[in-house]
Design an enzyme around this catalytic site. Structure first.
Site, PDB file in Angstrom:
ATOM      1  N   SER A   7      40.876  58.532  13.611  1.00  0.00           N
ATOM      2  CA  SER A   7      39.830  59.054  12.737  1.00  0.00           C
ATOM      3  C   SER A   7      38.445  58.827  13.310  1.00  0.00           C
ATOM      4  O   SER A   7      38.156  57.789  13.929  1.00  0.00           O
ATOM      5  CB  SER A   7      39.929  58.375  11.365  1.00  0.00           C
ATOM      6  OG  SER A   7      38.808  58.690  10.564  1.00  0.00           O
TER       7      SER A   7
ATOM      8  N   TYR B 166      34.245  65.179  13.320  1.00  0.00           N
ATOM      9  CA  TYR B 166      33.272  65.935  12.533  1.00  0.00           C
ATOM     10  C   TYR B 166      32.092  66.208  13.468  1.00  0.00           C
ATOM     11  O   TYR B 166      31.731  65.348  14.275  1.00  0.00           O
ATOM     12  CB  TYR B 166      32.764  65.141  11.336  1.00  0.00           C
ATOM     13  CG  TYR B 166      33.781  64.856  10.268  1.00  0.00           C
ATOM     14  CD1 TYR B 166      34.221  65.849   9.406  1.00  0.00           C
ATOM     15  CD2 TYR B 166      34.292  63.564  10.102  1.00  0.00           C
ATOM     16  CE1 TYR B 166      35.143  65.571   8.404  1.00  0.00           C
ATOM     17  CE2 TYR B 166      35.216  63.285   9.109  1.00  0.00           C
ATOM     18  CZ  TYR B 166      35.634  64.290   8.265  1.00  0.00           C
ATOM     19  OH  TYR B 166      36.543  64.013   7.285  1.00  0.00           O
TER      20      TYR B 166
ATOM     21  N   THR C  98      37.830  68.783  12.167  1.00  0.00           N
ATOM     22  CA  THR C  98      37.939  69.006  10.725  1.00  0.00           C
ATOM     23  C   THR C  98      36.915  70.056  10.311  1.00  0.00           C
ATOM     24  O   THR C  98      35.715  69.897  10.564  1.00  0.00           O
ATOM     25  CB  THR C  98      37.713  67.703   9.948  1.00  0.00           C
ATOM     26  OG1 THR C  98      38.743  66.771  10.302  1.00  0.00           O
ATOM     27  CG2 THR C  98      37.755  67.946   8.449  1.00  0.00           C
TER      28      THR C  98
ATOM     29  N   LYS D  12      41.563  71.453  11.691  1.00  0.00           N
ATOM     30  CA  LYS D  12      42.217  70.833  10.537  1.00  0.00           C
ATOM     31  C   LYS D  12      41.479  71.250   9.268  1.00  0.00           C
ATOM     32  O   LYS D  12      40.251  71.096   9.181  1.00  0.00           O
ATOM     33  CB  LYS D  12      42.198  69.316  10.680  1.00  0.00           C
ATOM     34  CG  LYS D  12      42.798  68.552   9.515  1.00  0.00           C
ATOM     35  CD  LYS D  12      42.807  67.058   9.827  1.00  0.00           C
ATOM     36  CE  LYS D  12      43.324  66.243   8.651  1.00  0.00           C
ATOM     37  NZ  LYS D  12      42.319  66.148   7.563  1.00  0.00           N
TER      38      LYS D  12
ATOM     39  N   HIS E 139      42.526  68.195   2.762  1.00  0.00           N
ATOM     40  CA  HIS E 139      41.711  66.976   2.807  1.00  0.00           C
ATOM     41  C   HIS E 139      42.125  65.994   1.705  1.00  0.00           C
ATOM     42  O   HIS E 139      41.283  65.370   1.055  1.00  0.00           O
ATOM     43  CB  HIS E 139      40.223  67.320   2.669  1.00  0.00           C
ATOM     44  CG  HIS E 139      39.321  66.398   3.443  1.00  0.00           C
ATOM     45  ND1 HIS E 139      38.691  66.779   4.602  1.00  0.00           N
ATOM     46  CD2 HIS E 139      38.958  65.111   3.236  1.00  0.00           C
ATOM     47  CE1 HIS E 139      37.958  65.773   5.064  1.00  0.00           C
ATOM     48  NE2 HIS E 139      38.115  64.761   4.253  1.00  0.00           N
TER      49      HIS E 139
END
Length: 261
Positions: free
Chosen positions: A4, A27, A53, A126, A150
């Site tokens: 992550s 991100y 994402t 994603k 999410h």
């Protein structure tokens, strides 16, 4: 394993302690140089893909975070680059952080084109839930799609990912792999996702539950439980291998309605 963006361990720490195939979840920040630096660090440390994402141009209304006045911890990967110490008189500090840091101007051509210009790693997106977005993702040249809502935290009444998985798989038509994220709690859930066309599944919250309950051993037990349950489901469904799991092994609500016509 997908690391992550908000990990409590750095890209380098995970790479030095884990031999698994590793992807990095990203991100895109308003400061593109910071995002580029993260991508380059991941590539340098042996990560095999970037998972971008795309469902968070803004943070959804997370009422529990607002009520509890959640404070986002400092992100280890961004020490000295981005601070999470933002003033927020009301609501969630995380919401203030996302508003200040994330780039809400993202568009298909800009992001994929820009990312491809700074890395040779495959790029997966994603957050896909519709056939329109799935086709667009393939058109702009992604290497894979992750069907995800999410954790249903971004938008109320968003569809369950299992209910839209087949739509995305059919839209992609085998051009790129489709991975499934959301609601995996048992081996039977893995089986259903594979039967509906997913090439693999992502497991998130169960891993966190296992970690919280019993550390590394808890995570190992969670993964073993899922594996054992999947193997049992396959055996009882007449599937000696994963490739033997087919669409005929599951019935959806649409199938039920069609059978009544």
């Amino acid at each position: 394993m997908i690391l992550s963006y908000s990990s409590t361990c750095t890209v380098e720490e995970v790479a030095s302690s884990c031999n698994a195939v590793r992807f990095f979840q990203l991100y895109v920040s308003k400061r593109r140089d910071i995002s580029a630096q993260m991508v380059q660090r991941a590539e340098k440390n042996g990560y095999k893909a970037i998972v971008l994402t795309v469902d968070t141009p803004r943070l959804g209304r997370r009422e529990a975070d607002i009520k509890n006045k959640m404070i986002s911890p400092q992100l280890k990967n961004f020490e000295g680059l981005i601070s999470t110490e933002l003033d927020s008189d009301e609501g969630s500090n995380l919401e203030a952080f996302v508003r200040a840091v994330y780039d809400d101007s993202l568009c298909w051509e800009d992001v994929i084109g820009w990312l491809k210009s700074i890395t040779n790693l495959p790029i997966l997106v994603k957050g896909i839930l519709t056939h329109e977005d799935a086709r667009k993702a393939v058109e702009v040249g992604v290497a894979g799609i992750v069907v995800s809502n999410h954790g249903a935290r971004q938008l109320d009444y968003t569809p369950a990912t299992i209910s839209v998985l087949e739509e995305v798989v059919q839209a992609v038509g085998g051009k790129v792999p489709v991975l499934f994220d959301g609601g995996i709690r048992r081996g039977t859930d893995v089986f259903k996702a594979l039967a509906l066309g997913a090439q693999a599944v992502l497991v998130g919250r169960p891993v966190i539950y296992g970690l919280a309950a019993n550390g590394e051993d808890g995570v190992r037990k969670v993964m073993k439980m899922l594996k054992d349950e999947l193997e049992l489901t396959m055996a009882l469904s007449g599937c000696p291998s994963v490739k033997d799991i087919t669409r005929s092994h599951v019935r959806t609500e649409c199938d039920r309605l069609r059978s009544q016509l």
